[in-house]
Scaffold this motif. Structure first.
Motif, PDB file in Angstrom:
ATOM      1  N   GLY A 280       0.815  -1.214   0.000  1.00 46.98           N
ATOM      2  CA  GLY A 280       0.000   0.000   0.000  1.00 46.98           C
ATOM      3  C   GLY A 280       0.846   1.260   0.000  1.00 46.98           C
ATOM      4  N   ILE A 281       1.966   1.247   0.718  1.00 47.08           N
ATOM      5  CA  ILE A 281       2.865   2.405   0.721  1.00 47.08           C
ATOM      6  C   ILE A 281       3.407   2.656  -0.683  1.00 47.08           C
ATOM      7  N   ALA A 282       3.827   1.587  -1.369  1.00 45.63           N
ATOM      8  CA  ALA A 282       4.360   1.746  -2.727  1.00 45.63           C
ATOM      9  C   ALA A 282       3.287   2.260  -3.683  1.00 45.63           C
TER      10      ALA A 282
ATOM     11  N   ARG B  51      13.434   3.414  -8.915  1.00 46.00           N
ATOM     12  CA  ARG B  51      12.926   3.781  -7.588  1.00 46.00           C
ATOM     13  C   ARG B  51      11.744   2.908  -7.184  1.00 46.00           C
ATOM     14  N   ARG B  52      10.883   2.574  -8.146  1.00 47.70           N
ATOM     15  CA  ARG B  52       9.746   1.713  -7.837  1.00 47.70           C
ATOM     16  C   ARG B  52      10.222   0.332  -7.418  1.00 47.70           C
TER      17      ARG B  52
ATOM     18  N   ALA C  40       8.174   0.622 -18.302  1.00 56.64           N
ATOM     19  CA  ALA C  40       8.338   0.809 -16.855  1.00 56.64           C
ATOM     20  C   ALA C  40       7.345  -0.035 -16.073  1.00 56.64           C
ATOM     21  N   GLN C  41       6.103  -0.130 -16.562  1.00 55.57           N
ATOM     22  CA  GLN C  41       5.100  -0.937 -15.881  1.00 55.57           C
ATOM     23  C   GLN C  41       5.450  -2.415 -15.934  1.00 55.57           C
ATOM     24  N   ALA C  42       5.966  -2.882 -17.066  1.00 55.06           N
ATOM     25  CA  ALA C  42       6.349  -4.284 -17.178  1.00 55.06           C
ATOM     26  C   ALA C  42       7.494  -4.623 -16.219  1.00 55.06           C
TER      27      ALA C  42
END
Length: 382
Positions: free
Chosen positions: A242-244, A262-263, A295-297
């Protein structure tokens, strides 16, 4: 005037632009068919030459031809001069109207210098024609007065068009200012929501995660059951996720997307926060901006790989390496030295989902056992 097509509906505007051709056929019909020049020598050839020059000067004024500005101005002067000569060569024809049209066009569309020259040439030509035809002084005065009146009407139309253009420009600027104000208000509101989300949700989740970690340590010291410990660990994992997610939502609201490295570092930090395994992340190369789907992948594959590592080897050491290469980005998630989990849920679709994500972005995924553990490796073009 008919040539003013700026403020007319589209069909009428097109018609008005072509109506500038009216003087040309009228000149041909009313001069060439006449007996011949009366005050100029040379007969029919002279008359035909004057009409041809006048017609060419008339054609040069058509905006559809898109001629150079200098050629348009020269054609306007030729049209006015030849029309004045035609008033002498073919008295009684419609040629006397053409200098008036030329004056009107010059005053409305040309520079002040050219407009002044055109008015002077038209007046001089009209007076010369009256003298050569031996007309009365009243006729000369009427033609000069008509030329001045047409010039004044051109000034009025020019002023009106300038005011209309200024009004339209002011309206456009006002609309632009209104849109910029609305955009600024929307950005301010999004920034306010981002602040509220960060201050309330992110801080609350961080405090909840720390309290859960403390509770897990206390329960472990007091010998709590495995079921209770599993529930605490699951709650702590949900709080870390949840924090991420909250951090990503805040970045999206601020139009400041979180870069992949960073993610992924946040995901690894969440693993360390749980305290179930040692985990570290290494970034090799210079991070750069990546397309959103890439980036999402990377984020989702890293998330799934870390989840699998925690599930199947809880006590293992997790290492995440993100490499920025010239034409590719490589993500490697490996876990080693871990004991198998006491219970393993079979039939999952984690690896299938990771491969599908890699294929969607044109990447390649390798997942399988290695000498000292398990490794997931994703290569994507970027």
């Amino acid at each position: 005037m008919l040539e003013d097509a700026a403020n007319l509906p589209r069909p009428w505007a097109a018609m008005a632009r072509w109506l500038r051709l009216i003087p040309a056929p009228v000149l041909v019909l009313t001069t060439v068919t006449r007996p011949g020049p009366q005050l100029l020598g040379g007969g029919k050839p002279v008359l035909v030459a004057l009409v041809a020059l006048a017609v060419l000067g008339n054609l040069s004024q058509l905006p559809q031809l898109r001629l150079p500005r200098r050629l348009v101005r020269t054609g306007l002067l030729i049209f006015v001069v030849t029309s004045c000569l035609l008033t002498v060569a073919a008295p009684g024809s419609s040629a006397f109207i053409n200098p008036l049209l030329g004056v009107h066009w010059a005053v409305r569309r040309s520079t002040n210098t050219l407009a002044t020259i055109t008015v002077v040439v038209a007046c001089a030509g009209q007076i010369t024609g009256v003298l050569l035809r031996h007309d009365s002084a009243v006729a000369a005065f009427a033609l000069v007065l008509g030329t001045v009146a047409v010039a004044l009407s051109g000034l009025v139309w020019r002023s009106r068009e300038a005011r209309t253009e200024q009004t339209q420009l002011a309206l456009a600027r006002e609309q632009q200012a209104r849109e910029e104000h609305a955009r600024a208000a929307a950005l301010a509101e999004r920034a306010r929501i981002a602040r509220e989300l960060h201050d309330v949700l992110a801080h609350s989740l961080a405090g909840l995660s720390l309290n859960l970690q403390t509770a897990r340590l206390l329960l472990a010291r007091e010998g709590a059951s495995a079921e209770v410990m599993a529930r605490i660990e699951q709650a702590q994992r949900l709080a870390a996720d949840g924090i991420a997610e909250a951090r990503q939502a805040v970045a999206a609201l601020r139009d400041d997307p979180v870069p992949p490295h960073r993610r992924i570092a946040d995901l690894v930090a969440a693993v360390r926060l749980e305290g179930a395994a040692a985990a570290d992340v290494v970034v090799d190369g210079t991070p750069r901006e990546l397309p959103a789907e890439i980036a999402q992948a990377l984020h989702r594959v890293a998330q799934e790989a870390l989840t699998n590592a925690r599930k199947h080897a809880p006590d293992g050491t997790i290492r995440v390496v993100l490499e920025y290469r010239p034409e590719h980005v490589v993500l490697t998630v490996s876990n080693t030295d871990g004991r198998p989990a006491p219970t393993v849920v079979a039939g999952g679709y984690g690896l299938v989902g990771m491969r599908e994500r890699a294929e969607q972005v044109g990447g390649e995924l390798e997942a399988g056992p290695v000498a000292d553990g398990w490794r997931v490796r994703l290569v994507v073009p970027a």
